[in-house]
Design an enzyme around this catalytic site. Structure first.
Site, short mmCIF file in Angstrom:
data_model
loop_
_atom_site.label_atom_id
_atom_site.label_comp_id
_atom_site.label_asym_id
_atom_site.label_seq_id
_atom_site.Cartn_x
_atom_site.Cartn_y
_atom_site.Cartn_z
N LYS A 37 3.46 6.36 -11.87
CA LYS A 37 3.06 7.83 -11.36
C LYS A 37 4.28 8.75 -11.53
CE LYS A 37 2.70 9.31 -6.72
NZ LYS A 37 2.13 9.27 -5.45
N THR A 67 -3.96 10.80 -5.50
CA THR A 67 -3.19 9.48 -5.81
C THR A 67 -4.14 8.32 -6.29
OG1 THR A 67 -0.95 10.19 -4.70
CG2 THR A 67 -1.13 7.92 -5.54
C1 R5P Z 1 3.63 8.31 -2.22
O1 R5P Z 1 4.77 8.17 -2.69
C2 R5P Z 1 2.76 7.65 -1.28
O2 R5P Z 1 3.12 6.50 -1.27
C3 R5P Z 1 1.30 8.01 -1.67
O3 R5P Z 1 0.97 7.57 -2.54
C4 R5P Z 1 1.21 9.50 -1.35
O4 R5P Z 1 1.83 9.97 -0.35
C5 R5P Z 1 -0.43 9.84 -1.36
O5 R5P Z 1 -0.50 11.22 -1.40
P1 R5P Z 1 -2.03 12.03 -1.68
O6 R5P Z 1 -3.03 11.04 -1.09
O7 R5P Z 1 -1.59 13.38 -1.26
O8 R5P Z 1 -1.94 11.73 -3.30
#
Ligand code: R5P
Length: 311
Positions: free
Chosen positions: A202, A238
């Site tokens: 990612k 994400t």
């Molecule tokens: C990021 O490094 C975390 O592990 C999560 O993947 C992230 O905080 C998820 O955020 P969102 O739901 O806003 O994509």
């Protein structure tokens, strides 16, 4: 050992008190009309907490502003210190501000360090959190040089749920939506008996917050059932994009969602539901009462850690 009592928020706090078999005093989280906070611990007398080992449990409310959650925790702990609790254990299951563990752009605060320093300053002897985001730089200890800090596993709680509720859990492929989450995917895979834990790659644009993901490892997901595991779902982008990539673009059969902290910013659930997960499971580090989202409790893993500390 002194007598123990639990104070805090009714949901998770009272569950932990039940697990420990101790008295529980609820905190009334009053907010004045201008937004100022005045949390009041509903003890009958100061002696209820004076010279006792007090476990203070803070659970962010479902629609509560995260800053209120942080500030009311500090205010409540300061009252307990003033009332001369013998030992003060702060249970902060969702470690708010832990994602800002760096100055990502010039001029930003390292908020994680400020929040952890205040916990130390209000006189907590032990800090307990659940699957915190600070895993990426180093362990949690780095942020609490003067007190003991413990990061208990919310992934194990999710894994227990997946193991008991998924059809053939051992056949699931476990995916983290990014490389930082690989240890969580590995922990989940080991606990459910799956042979495959992988991570997507990612990238996040620090200016716009936009993310892009790709499948880097040579894993064939066609026709397979997948469970995605992550620490936090905030916007849902994400996890939803990971599911979209794995199912719609790479041909996986079904993709389920599991994550520890249901931050659930507006629109997150809609984004997730578009990907039709067969189930969504999270924990009660943050209060949640969303239809169709299963909530499994972290009360046991936290109580086990508390017993270890106080015995
Ligand atoms: C990021 O490094 C975390 O592990 C999560 O993947 C992230 O905080 C998820 O955020 P969102 O739901 O806003 O994509």
């Amino acid at each position: 050992m002194s007598e123990i009592c639990v104070i805090g928020d009714i949901g998770l706090g009272s569950k932990i008190a039940d697990e420990l078999g101790t008295r529980f005093f609820r905190v009334d989280n009053r907010v004045f009309p201008d937004g100022e906070l005045a949390p009041r611990i509903l003890v009958g007398r100061i002696e209820d907490v004076k010279n006792k080992d007090v476990i203070a449990v803070f659970q962010k409310g479902e629609s509560e502003n995260v800053n209120n959650y942080v500030l009311r925790s500090f205010l409540t702990l300061s009252t307990l210190r003033r009332y001369e609790a013998a030992k003060l254990v702060g249970v902060f299951p969702y470690f708010a501000y832990a994602r800002q563990d760096n100055e990502f752009r010039l001029g930003e605060p390292v908020s994680c360090g400020i929040v952890s320093k205040i916990f130390e300053d209000v006189g907590v002897s032990d800090f307990i959190t659940v699957t915190s985001h600070v895993h990426r730089a180093s362990g949690i200890e780095k942020w609490f040089p003067n007190i003991r800090a413990h990061d208990v596993s919310g992934i194990s709680v999710l894994a227990d749920y997946v193991k008991s509720n998924a059809e053939s859990p051992e056949d699931l492929l476990v995916f983290a939506p990014d490389g930082e989450g690989l240890p969580w995917a590995q922990e989940m895979a080991e606990k459910i008996g799956s042979h495959q834990a992988s991570a997507l790659e990612k990238e996040r644009d620090v200016n716009t917050g936009e993310i892009s993901q790709k499948l880097v490892e040579d894993v064939d997901v066609r026709g397979k059932n997948i469970v995605i595991v992550d620490d936090i779902v905030s916007t849902g982008k994400t996890i939803a994009r990971a599911a979209n990539l794995l199912r719609k673009q790479k041909g996986a059969k079904k993709v389920a969602f599991s994550y520890v902290h249901p931050v659930h910013s507006p629109g997150a659930l809609e984004l997730m539901r578009k990907e039709s997960p067969p189930f969504i499971v999270t924990t009660d580090t943050i209060e949640t009462s969303v239809k169709g989202v299963k909530v499994t409790s972290v009360s046991k893993v936290i109580s086990t850690k508390i017993i270890e500390l106080l015995l």
